[in-house]
Design a protein around this motif. Sequence first.
Motif, short mmCIF file in Angstrom:
data_model
loop_
_atom_site.label_atom_id
_atom_site.label_comp_id
_atom_site.label_asym_id
_atom_site.label_seq_id
_atom_site.Cartn_x
_atom_site.Cartn_y
_atom_site.Cartn_z
N VAL A 87 0.86 -1.17 0.00
CA VAL A 87 0.00 0.00 0.00
C VAL A 87 0.90 1.23 0.00
O VAL A 87 2.06 1.15 0.43
N ILE A 88 0.39 2.33 -0.50
CA ILE A 88 1.12 3.60 -0.48
C ILE A 88 0.27 4.63 0.26
O ILE A 88 -0.93 4.76 0.01
N PHE A 89 0.90 5.38 1.13
CA PHE A 89 0.29 6.55 1.75
C PHE A 89 1.09 7.75 1.25
O PHE A 89 2.30 7.82 1.48
N GLY A 90 0.41 8.68 0.55
CA GLY A 90 1.23 9.75 0.04
C GLY A 90 0.54 10.78 -0.80
O GLY A 90 -0.67 10.75 -1.00
N ALA A 91 1.39 11.72 -1.29
CA ALA A 91 1.05 12.89 -2.11
C ALA A 91 0.42 13.99 -1.26
O ALA A 91 -0.14 13.73 -0.20
N TRP A 92 0.53 15.20 -1.76
CA TRP A 92 -0.15 16.35 -1.16
C TRP A 92 -0.89 17.11 -2.25
O TRP A 92 -2.11 17.18 -2.24
N THR A 93 -0.16 17.65 -3.20
CA THR A 93 -0.83 18.42 -4.25
C THR A 93 -1.59 17.49 -5.19
O THR A 93 -1.25 16.32 -5.35
N SER A 94 -2.60 18.05 -5.82
CA SER A 94 -3.37 17.25 -6.78
C SER A 94 -2.55 16.91 -8.01
O SER A 94 -2.75 15.85 -8.62
N VAL A 95 -1.62 17.78 -8.39
CA VAL A 95 -0.80 17.46 -9.56
C VAL A 95 0.10 16.27 -9.26
O VAL A 95 0.37 15.45 -10.15
N SER A 96 0.53 16.12 -8.01
CA SER A 96 1.32 14.93 -7.67
C SER A 96 0.44 13.69 -7.65
O SER A 96 0.86 12.61 -8.10
N ARG A 97 -0.78 13.81 -7.14
CA ARG A 97 -1.71 12.67 -7.15
C ARG A 97 -2.06 12.27 -8.58
O ARG A 97 -2.08 11.08 -8.93
N LYS A 98 -2.32 13.25 -9.44
CA LYS A 98 -2.63 12.96 -10.84
C LYS A 98 -1.45 12.29 -11.53
O LYS A 98 -1.63 11.47 -12.45
N SER A 99 -0.24 12.62 -11.11
CA SER A 99 0.94 12.00 -11.68
C SER A 99 1.02 10.53 -11.30
O SER A 99 1.40 9.67 -12.11
N VAL A 100 0.65 10.21 -10.07
CA VAL A 100 0.71 8.83 -9.57
C VAL A 100 -0.42 7.98 -10.14
O VAL A 100 -0.26 6.77 -10.35
N LEU A 101 -1.56 8.59 -10.42
CA LEU A 101 -2.78 7.86 -10.73
C LEU A 101 -2.61 6.80 -11.84
O LEU A 101 -2.99 5.64 -11.64
#
Length: 416
Positions: A87-101
């Motif tokens: 499992v991963i717990f992470g990211a803050w900004t939405s652009v970082s989350r969108k990058s991971v998605l």
Amino acid sequence: MSAALTAICATGAQAEIRVGVLHSLSGTMAISETTLRDVMLMLIEQQNANGGLLGEEIVPVVVDPASDWPLFAERARELLTVHEVDVIFGAWTSVSRKSVLPVIEELNGLMFYPVQYEGEESSRNVFYTGAAPNQQAIPAVDYFLEELGVETFALLGTDYVYPRTTNRILEQYLLDAGIPQENIFVNYTPFGHSDWSSIVSDVTALGEGGQQVGVISTINGDANVGFYSELAAQGVTADEIPVVAFSVGEEELAGLDTGPLVGHLAAWNYFQSADTPENEAFISSWHEFIGDENRPTNDPMEAHYIGFNMWVQAVEAAGTTDVDAVREAMYGLEVPNLTGGTAVMLPNHHLAKPVLIGEIEADGQFTIISQTDPVPGDAWTDFLPESAVLTSDWPGLECGMYNTETETCVQIQSNY
């Protein structure tokens, strides 16, 4: 801690359960994300002290994506393929989350995302433990309209997906509430922006006609230091032009002279000042773990607390860390939150959580001036026509973007 991968293991443990921690420890977002790395290490240490999980020690695997948005995707792939985290717990900004998605969807990874965001998303592979707009932005605007009589709104944000999408929603919401377009001022600045003099001057000029001005701030990271410093430099008080922030909590205020900021506001689902036995125990554990009585707690830390405890419950219920089995076990799980009451995981991968509005005090803490009952998080806003027809129901419809008019599942996620 360097940008290189760091794995923290109990001596002699032959662990098989690995938890990826994907937070910026350097760059513009380190001011906010380093604490989230630290709280994850605390939660994992506590779980290991209580016997681990499924009879195994939990090993945290920490990486630093360094506030570099494409690097978030690379680090997520590294966590899932090289280090084989569960499992991963992470990211803050939405652009970082969108990058991971796309990475976690391709590899069927599982991520818990702990920060308030713009909504307009529901991924099968993400559980969103921060606030959706109806759990933060909309209630904050309502407070400005109903309690403070704000007539002119300055929407100030960092230039990326979260502020832009949130402000699209808020603009429409304000127009629907009768605020004319000319009374809505919108401005975006880059990450790390430091020269706020002209922008603050423009905001103060909005009130020259006698209307009450209010600032809705979606400014992220260390740019907040310059923004609040300039407010103080220009003598702007909360009585004159109140600011309500969505990305400023106790951690960000720790680096500021908060005296001139007294009375400005923030909207979250948690404040350190919440007076509950659960919060008292959490703060005590945090200070003991970090070795600093002055290190504050904040909302995204509580979101990780809720998310980690839900994941542990789901793994125990499923009897495995298998992503598909854990996902199925997540729906309907309840975890006590730290402000009283219970957080519940909904079929749309969002939580039901209370909405709190806090007022900045001179010591950098917040006085809670408004608190609601738990509000179910909306994956898709009701205030944009293209989103109002969408719903998310993973266990029932096996779809996170279901069009209720056409009765079809849209496979491509919205990405503003």
